[in-house]
Write an enzyme that holds these catalytic residues in place. Sequence first.
Site, short mmCIF file in Angstrom:
data_model
loop_
_atom_site.label_atom_id
_atom_site.label_comp_id
_atom_site.label_asym_id
_atom_site.label_seq_id
_atom_site.Cartn_x
_atom_site.Cartn_y
_atom_site.Cartn_z
N GLY A 10 1.18 -1.14 0.48
CA GLY A 10 0.19 -0.14 -0.41
C GLY A 10 1.14 1.55 0.10
N ALA A 11 0.35 2.43 -0.78
CA ALA A 11 1.16 3.55 -1.04
C ALA A 11 0.50 4.52 -0.57
CB ALA A 11 2.32 3.44 -2.16
N GLY A 12 -0.37 4.70 0.10
CA GLY A 12 -1.05 5.45 0.22
C GLY A 12 -0.59 6.34 1.49
N ALA A 14 -0.48 6.19 4.69
CA ALA A 14 0.14 5.35 5.39
C ALA A 14 1.73 4.54 5.32
CB ALA A 14 -0.89 4.00 5.81
N PHE A 113 -14.08 22.55 12.59
CA PHE A 113 -13.69 20.85 12.09
C PHE A 113 -15.17 19.78 12.89
CE2 PHE A 113 -13.11 17.82 8.56
CZ PHE A 113 -12.59 18.43 7.07
N GLN A 228 -18.21 4.82 9.59
CA GLN A 228 -18.63 5.84 9.49
C GLN A 228 -19.25 6.04 8.11
OE1 GLN A 228 -15.62 9.43 8.89
NE2 GLN A 228 -17.02 9.38 11.38
N LEU A 240 -19.12 13.41 -2.08
CA LEU A 240 -17.97 13.75 -1.33
C LEU A 240 -18.30 15.11 -1.23
CD1 LEU A 240 -17.51 13.73 2.24
CD2 LEU A 240 -15.39 14.17 1.28
N THR A 242 -16.63 17.75 1.26
CA THR A 242 -15.79 17.58 2.35
C THR A 242 -16.89 18.92 3.61
OG1 THR A 242 -13.92 18.51 3.58
CG2 THR A 242 -14.45 20.33 2.07
N GLU A 243 -16.83 17.99 4.85
CA GLU A 243 -16.62 18.60 6.34
C GLU A 243 -16.34 20.31 6.31
OE1 GLU A 243 -16.84 15.83 9.32
OE2 GLU A 243 -16.26 17.39 10.74
N ARG A 274 -19.75 13.12 12.75
CA ARG A 274 -20.42 12.95 11.97
C ARG A 274 -21.22 11.65 12.40
NH1 ARG A 274 -14.92 11.95 8.41
NH2 ARG A 274 -14.58 14.53 7.89
N HIS A 339 -18.70 6.28 4.04
CA HIS A 339 -17.59 7.09 3.72
C HIS A 339 -15.79 6.05 4.01
CE1 HIS A 339 -14.78 10.60 3.52
NE2 HIS A 339 -15.29 10.61 4.76
N GLU A 363 -6.30 3.77 6.94
CA GLU A 363 -7.34 3.38 7.55
C GLU A 363 -7.71 1.51 7.51
OE1 GLU A 363 -10.09 5.31 4.70
OE2 GLU A 363 -11.86 3.20 4.97
N ARG A 374 -14.90 8.22 14.03
CA ARG A 374 -14.04 8.69 13.26
C ARG A 374 -13.99 10.77 13.71
NH1 ARG A 374 -11.12 11.27 9.29
NH2 ARG A 374 -12.40 9.90 8.00
N LEU A 380 -6.33 11.44 8.42
CA LEU A 380 -4.47 11.97 8.38
C LEU A 380 -3.83 11.98 9.24
CD1 LEU A 380 -5.88 14.64 4.84
CD2 LEU A 380 -5.21 12.37 4.95
C1 LIG Z 1 -13.17 11.26 -0.27
C2 LIG Z 1 -12.44 11.60 0.27
C3 LIG Z 1 -12.37 12.71 1.29
C4 LIG Z 1 -11.44 12.17 3.02
N1 LIG Z 1 -11.24 12.83 2.96
C5 LIG Z 1 -10.29 13.45 4.40
C6 LIG Z 1 -9.11 14.32 4.77
O1 LIG Z 1 -10.09 15.59 4.54
N2 LIG Z 1 -9.06 13.93 6.27
C7 LIG Z 1 -9.25 13.06 6.87
O2 LIG Z 1 -8.20 13.13 7.74
N3 LIG Z 1 -9.57 11.93 6.22
C8 LIG Z 1 -10.09 12.20 5.10
N4 LIG Z 1 -10.98 10.96 4.07
C9 LIG Z 1 -9.68 10.15 4.91
C10 LIG Z 1 -8.59 9.45 4.41
O3 LIG Z 1 -8.31 9.92 2.85
C11 LIG Z 1 -8.56 7.53 4.79
O4 LIG Z 1 -8.35 7.04 5.70
C12 LIG Z 1 -6.30 7.96 4.53
O5 LIG Z 1 -6.03 8.51 3.32
C13 LIG Z 1 -5.81 6.24 4.05
O6 LIG Z 1 -5.32 6.66 3.21
P1 LIG Z 1 -4.24 4.60 3.43
O7 LIG Z 1 -2.75 5.48 3.29
O8 LIG Z 1 -4.26 4.17 4.96
O9 LIG Z 1 -4.99 4.47 2.02
P2 LIG Z 1 -4.97 4.78 0.82
O10 LIG Z 1 -4.64 6.01 1.15
O11 LIG Z 1 -6.59 3.96 0.48
O12 LIG Z 1 -4.14 3.94 0.26
C14 LIG Z 1 -3.99 2.35 -0.28
C15 LIG Z 1 -3.38 1.79 -0.47
O13 LIG Z 1 -3.27 0.50 -0.62
C16 LIG Z 1 -2.93 0.50 -2.20
N5 LIG Z 1 -2.96 -1.30 -2.79
C17 LIG Z 1 -4.62 -1.63 -1.96
N6 LIG Z 1 -4.90 -2.81 -2.06
C18 LIG Z 1 -3.70 -3.94 -2.41
C19 LIG Z 1 -3.30 -4.83 -3.01
N7 LIG Z 1 -4.40 -5.32 -3.07
N8 LIG Z 1 -2.55 -5.19 -4.04
C20 LIG Z 1 -1.21 -3.91 -3.90
N9 LIG Z 1 -2.28 -2.48 -2.83
C21 LIG Z 1 -2.80 -2.76 -2.91
C22 LIG Z 1 -3.35 1.26 -3.04
O14 LIG Z 1 -3.21 0.71 -4.27
C23 LIG Z 1 -3.21 1.79 -2.20
O15 LIG Z 1 -1.78 2.12 -2.78
C24 LIG Z 1 -10.95 11.21 3.35
C25 LIG Z 1 -11.10 10.02 2.03
C26 LIG Z 1 -12.55 9.83 1.35
C27 LIG Z 1 -13.03 8.95 0.58
#
Ligand SMILES: Cc1cc2nc3c(=O)[nH]c(=O)nc-3n(C[C@H](O)[C@H](O)[C@H](O)COP(=O)(O)OP(=O)(O)OC[C@H]3O[C@@H](n4cnc5c(N)ncnc54)[C@H](O)[C@@H]3O)c2cc1C
Length: 560
Positions: A10-12, A14, A113, A228, A240, A242-243, A274, A339, A363, A374, A380
Site C-alpha cells: 500500500g502506497a497511500g 500510511a 471541523f 462511518q 463527497l 467536504t466537512e 459525524r 465514507h 485505514e 472518527r 490523515l
Molecule cells: C473522498 C474522501 C475524502 C477524505 N477526506 C479526509 C480529510 O479531509 N481528512 C482526513 O483526515 N481524512 C479524510 N478521508 C479519509 C482518509 O483520506 C483515508 O482514511 C486515508 O487517506 C487512508 O489512507 P491509507 O494510506 O490508509 O490508504 P489509501 O490512501 O487508501 O491507500 C491504500 C493503498 O493500498 C494499495 N493497495 C490496496 N490493496 C492492494 C493490493 N491488494 N495490492 C497492492 N496494493 C494494494 C493501494 O494501491 C493504495 O496505494 C477522506 C476519504 C475520502 C474517501
Amino acid sequence: MPQHDVLVIGAGLAGQRAALAAAETGASVGVISKVHPVRSHSNAAAGGINAALDPEDSWESHAFDTVKGSDYLGDQDAIEVMCREAPDEVLRLEHLGVTFHRSDEGKLGTRAFGGASAARTYYVADITGQALLHVLYEQLMKHDEVTRYEEWFTTALARDDSGRLAGAVTRNIRDGSLELFTAKAVILATGGNGQIFNPTTNALICTGDGIAMAYRAGAPLMDMEMVQYHPTTLAGIGLLITEGARGEGAHLLNAEGERFMENYAPNKMELASRDVVSRAEQTEINEGRGFPDGTVALDITVVPRHRILQSLREIVNVGRDFAGVDITSEPIHIKPGNHYVMGGIKTDIDGQTDVPGLYAAGECACVSVHGGNRLGANSLLDTLIFGRRSGVHAAQMGRGMAQPTPAGSELAREREAIQSIISRDRSGRRLSEIKAEMGKVMDEQVSVFRDEERLRGALEVVKRLQEEVKTVAVDDKGSVFNQDVLGALELQFMLDNAECIVMGAIERKESRGAQFRTDFPERNDDEWLKHINLTADGDIPAVSYSDVTMTQWEPEERTY
Ligand SMILES: Cc1cc2nc3c(=O)[nH]c(=O)nc-3n(C[C@H](O)[C@H](O)[C@H](O)COP(=O)(O)OP(=O)(O)OC[C@H]3O[C@@H](n4cnc5c(N)ncnc54)[C@H](O)[C@@H]3O)c2cc1C
C-alpha cells in the site's frame, strides 16, 4: 524472488510514511501498490489534518475530543500518542514542502471541523491529501533504500514454517507474472473498504484487500461494525462534499427551510460528530421533512463567495459537474453516505498485529484511535503517526534477523486460484451483479440505522454471494493488465469484509458511535464498553472481546 527487510503493501499516506520512516533507519524497503502511488485514495482527502499546534490549544483537548467522538470506544493510550505527536508531524510535513494554508499574518491557518472544541484543522484548500501524498512521494524517490513496485497487486500473505509472517504473493499487473516477495516484516497499508457499500465516497480501489488478507492469515479484526456514514454526500453517486464546507460555516436545512440541527445538537449544530449529524439528517428524511429525492440541503451560500472560491474550490467543481448546482448561489442536496471504516486489523501503538512479523497502519488498521466514530481530519493524522511508528518498529525488529523463508505453498496455491478464475467458463452470475447486490444490501440494511432482523437478512445475502463468487467467470483471459481477474479477487476480499462488518453489528447489542441499533437504542457501558474481535474460524468468524484502554477520561453522556 524480491527480498527486503521491510515490505510495505500500500502506497497511500500510511504506506509512504511507513516506507520513509523505515528507509531513514537504513533498512531495505519494498513498497507495493496496485495503482500508481499518487492515485491512492489518500489523494482524495479534502478537508485537512488535525493537530493542536496553537499555544492556546492543547494535545489533551484534542485527545478528549477524540475520546468523546469515539463514544468512549477508542483506546485512550493510543489516542494520547496520536494527539501528542500530531504537532511535530504536521510541522515535519510542512518543512518537507507541504504548502499549508497561511493566514494574512503569514501564520499557519486553521479551519473548524466537526466534534472539535478548537479550530485545529490544517489544510491546503480542499486538496490536503493530494498535497501531502505528492510531497511524501518526492521524498521516497530520494531514497535508494526504497524500491517501488507500482501496479503490483498482492493476493495473499505468506508465512514461514513457524507461522511467522515472511512475505507476500504479488502479481505484476503489467504482465500477469506472480512473485513471492520475502521480508522480515510486512506492513499492510492497504486502506479502507468503502466499495462494499453502494454508493460510497471511496475510490474504486478501496476494496479492503489487506483487511481480508490479514484475516485469512489469522490476525484478529477489531471494531468492524463501526462504519462511518458521512453527513454530506451526493445522493446516488456518493461523491463527497467536504466537512470543510460546514467548517467554513455552511448550514444544513430540511425541505421546510429549518436549520434542524438545533433540535439535535444545539451547541455544536452542524459541527457535531459525524454519527450525530448523519442520524439527524436521516431522521429528518425518514420523518418526511426531507426532499422527494431522499435528501436534505447543504447551504454553502452563507459562506462569503471569495472564501468558497479560495478554500472550497474542488467542491465548486463537484457541485457544478455532478449535481448541476452552483454552490456559491444555491443550496445543494446531500444525504449521509458510506465514507470510512473505523474498524480493521487489530494493532498496538507500534502497528504490530497478533501475527508475528505482520504490521498494519492507516485505514486498514484499528489501533483503535477512532473507536465508534472518527472525527473529521483525524484519519490523515492517524495514517502519518501510525505509519511512521510502524515503519520504525518494523525496521528495528528486523535488524540482525536472518531473511525468513516462506513455506512456499502460498505461491502455488495463489497461482492455481488465479488460473482457475481465468480458465472457468461462464456459468454463474457476473461479477458486477454480485458486487451490486452486496452494495445495495449493505447500504439498505447495514447503514445509519440497524436492527437484528435486517442485519440477519444482510448476513444471509453475503453468505450466498460468497458461494456465488466461487463460480464467477471473467471475460478477459489474457495476462496483460487483466483488471477482470483482479476484480474477482477484490470481490472475494470485499465479501470477507462485509461478513465481518455484519457479524460485528449483530454481536454489538447496543447503540454507540456509528452503530445505532433501533432494537437497542441506548449505549450500554455495563455490557458493551469493550471491543469486538473477529478471527477467521471455518465458516463464520469466531468472536472474542478485548478491553478498552482508559487513561484519564471516564465515560460520560455524549452531547454536542
Ligand atoms: C473522498 C474522501 C475524502 C477524505 N477526506 C479526509 C480529510 O479531509 N481528512 C482526513 O483526515 N481524512 C479524510 N478521508 C479519509 C482518509 O483520506 C483515508 O482514511 C486515508 O487517506 C487512508 O489512507 P491509507 O494510506 O490508509 O490508504 P489509501 O490512501 O487508501 O491507500 C491504500 C493503498 O493500498 C494499495 N493497495 C490496496 N490493496 C492492494 C493490493 N491488494 N495490492 C497492492 N496494493 C494494494 C493501494 O494501491 C493504495 O496505494 C477522506 C476519504 C475520502 C474517501
